[in-house]
Design a protein around this motif. Sequence first.
Motif, PDB file in Angstrom:
ATOM      1  N   ILE B 134      -4.488  -8.280  15.890  1.00 37.16           N
ATOM      2  CA  ILE B 134      -3.375  -8.467  14.970  1.00 37.16           C
ATOM      3  C   ILE B 134      -3.882  -8.482  13.538  1.00 37.16           C
ATOM      4  O   ILE B 134      -3.323  -7.843  12.650  1.00 37.16           O
ATOM      5  N   ARG B 135      -4.958  -9.212  13.351  1.00 40.02           N
ATOM      6  CA  ARG B 135      -5.522  -9.336  12.001  1.00 40.02           C
ATOM      7  C   ARG B 135      -5.991  -7.977  11.497  1.00 40.02           C
ATOM      8  O   ARG B 135      -5.753  -7.612  10.346  1.00 40.02           O
ATOM      9  N   ASP B 136      -6.623  -7.233  12.356  1.00 39.46           N
ATOM     10  CA  ASP B 136      -7.116  -5.907  11.971  1.00 39.46           C
ATOM     11  C   ASP B 136      -5.966  -4.982  11.588  1.00 39.46           C
ATOM     12  O   ASP B 136      -6.006  -4.300  10.562  1.00 39.46           O
ATOM     13  N   LEU B 137      -4.934  -5.026  12.411  1.00 39.14           N
ATOM     14  CA  LEU B 137      -3.763  -4.193  12.141  1.00 39.14           C
ATOM     15  C   LEU B 137      -3.138  -4.577  10.803  1.00 39.14           C
ATOM     16  O   LEU B 137      -2.776  -3.715   9.990  1.00 39.14           O
ATOM     17  N   ARG B 138      -3.048  -5.879  10.591  1.00 33.79           N
ATOM     18  CA  ARG B 138      -2.466  -6.361   9.341  1.00 33.79           C
ATOM     19  C   ARG B 138      -3.253  -5.851   8.141  1.00 33.79           C
ATOM     20  O   ARG B 138      -2.685  -5.384   7.159  1.00 33.79           O
ATOM     21  N   ARG B 140      -5.129  -3.201   7.900  1.00 35.80           N
ATOM     22  CA  ARG B 140      -4.911  -1.763   7.706  1.00 35.80           C
ATOM     23  C   ARG B 140      -3.581  -1.493   7.038  1.00 35.80           C
ATOM     24  O   ARG B 140      -3.458  -0.645   6.167  1.00 35.80           O
ATOM     25  N   LEU B 141      -2.554  -2.222   7.490  1.00 27.28           N
ATOM     26  CA  LEU B 141      -1.224  -2.008   6.928  1.00 27.28           C
ATOM     27  C   LEU B 141      -1.183  -2.423   5.465  1.00 27.28           C
ATOM     28  O   LEU B 141      -0.572  -1.747   4.634  1.00 27.28           O
ATOM     29  N   ASP B 142      -1.840  -3.543   5.142  1.00 32.54           N
ATOM     30  CA  ASP B 142      -1.870  -3.996   3.753  1.00 32.54           C
ATOM     31  C   ASP B 142      -2.548  -2.957   2.866  1.00 32.54           C
ATOM     32  O   ASP B 142      -2.058  -2.620   1.787  1.00 32.54           O
ATOM     33  N   LEU B 144      -2.844   0.171   3.428  1.00 28.54           N
ATOM     34  CA  LEU B 144      -1.966   1.339   3.362  1.00 28.54           C
ATOM     35  C   LEU B 144      -0.857   1.129   2.332  1.00 28.54           C
ATOM     36  O   LEU B 144      -0.574   2.002   1.510  1.00 28.54           O
ATOM     37  N   ALA B 145      -0.233  -0.061   2.379  1.00 27.03           N
ATOM     38  CA  ALA B 145       0.860  -0.349   1.455  1.00 27.03           C
ATOM     39  C   ALA B 145       0.366  -0.306   0.012  1.00 27.03           C
ATOM     40  O   ALA B 145       1.054   0.225  -0.873  1.00 27.03           O
ATOM     41  N   ARG B 147      -2.136   1.460  -1.198  1.00 22.24           N
ATOM     42  CA  ARG B 147      -2.313   2.856  -1.570  1.00 22.24           C
ATOM     43  C   ARG B 147      -0.990   3.533  -1.861  1.00 22.24           C
ATOM     44  O   ARG B 147      -0.829   4.254  -2.831  1.00 22.24           O
ATOM     45  N   LEU B 148      -0.023   3.322  -0.980  1.00 21.52           N
ATOM     46  CA  LEU B 148       1.258   4.008  -1.128  1.00 21.52           C
ATOM     47  C   LEU B 148       2.012   3.540  -2.363  1.00 21.52           C
ATOM     48  O   LEU B 148       2.660   4.323  -3.042  1.00 21.52           O
ATOM     49  N   ASP B 149       1.900   2.233  -2.652  1.00 19.17           N
ATOM     50  CA  ASP B 149       2.585   1.720  -3.833  1.00 19.17           C
ATOM     51  C   ASP B 149       1.969   2.271  -5.109  1.00 19.17           C
ATOM     52  O   ASP B 149       2.624   2.354  -6.145  1.00 19.17           O
TER      53      ASP B 149
END
Lengths: 160, 160
Positions: B134-138, B140-142, B144-145, B147-149
Amino acid sequence: METLDTVPDEDFLRLDHQICFSLHAATRAFNGVYREALKELGLTYPQYLVMLVLWEHGELPVKGIGERLRLDSGTLSPLLKRLEAAGYVERRRSPEDERSVTVRPTGEGTALKEKARGVPRRIAAATGLPLEDIRDLRERLDALAVRLDAVDPDALSSCV
Amino acid sequence: METLDTVPDEDFLRLDHQICFSLHAATRAFNGVYREALKELGLTYPQYLVMLVLWEHGELPVKGIGERLRLDSGTLSPLLKRLEAAGYVERRRSPEDERSVTVRPTGEGTALKEKARGVPRRIAAATGLPLEDIRDLRERLDALAVRLDAVDPDALSSCV
DNA sequence: CGCGATTGAGTTGTGCACAATCGAATCGTG
DNA sequence: CACGATTCGATTGTGCACAACTCAATCGCG
């Protein structure tokens, strides 16, 4: 080892906050990027998803679109009306089954596919991630969605 | 090696379809699970996020909530009104700066924290993932966000 | 064949996300 | 101090997600 049972509620609440929030934030960030990329096509992101499945399948009943995108008629009916108003799709009752409505791209809708060709590459570039990372992330998210969709509602409200 | 430049547009469109769609699907799946888990609290998921930051900070101006959750007043104003109508928060103009509105939990809103204590653990259990995943996924998502922002809007519309 | 159950779209109502805009309060610079 | 710029929040309008419901068409069992 650190497991679900060895972490206090207080920390947990914080951790949880971050995983769910991270997902939300990433989705909204993606939406923002797509909004920009799709502006010139006159599509929103969900409309783009619908056009993707229609480009792939040629034509589909509303139900078929809903199954592939996991959306119900309450979401699709107005969305498809807007796509029809924009001239990108046409809807007509199926002759075989009068309950069903078949949706397919118009000429203009099909032409849109060419204009959309560059979009995904630009999105992928915007993530700044190598392809294998994107693929890995996608697989994790898919697995997660499958698990979450399979959760028994009663198991949630009745606490452990 | 397989990179952005060695994959044809056609495949790319499919890959892209899947990453953006996966994120969408995972978010909606999470929403469904939260909807169930929060039903007994009388909160929606975004309302729950707001209560989380208020429980953590005691009181915050609308702007402060918006910064932490990346939501603007157009989303927060009506949401906070509903929380106020439910008796969970109170809003009042700040005396120091009459433009600002301070939001803080009522007694009932604070009491809700105890009832919410079990929620995150049940959500985490529903994912079926170990904490480190879960922590790893979080993370990665952070990333990603972020970068996208940071993507320059013009870089998207002007094709490469 | 006939009738109840099911299926497929559509509608209504609630809530969130976001762009655009407004009005009032505050700030900053001349 | 005065006035233009900025800040904060609320509001409006559009679109998506989903639950609950309606209605017509179809299915299937007796």
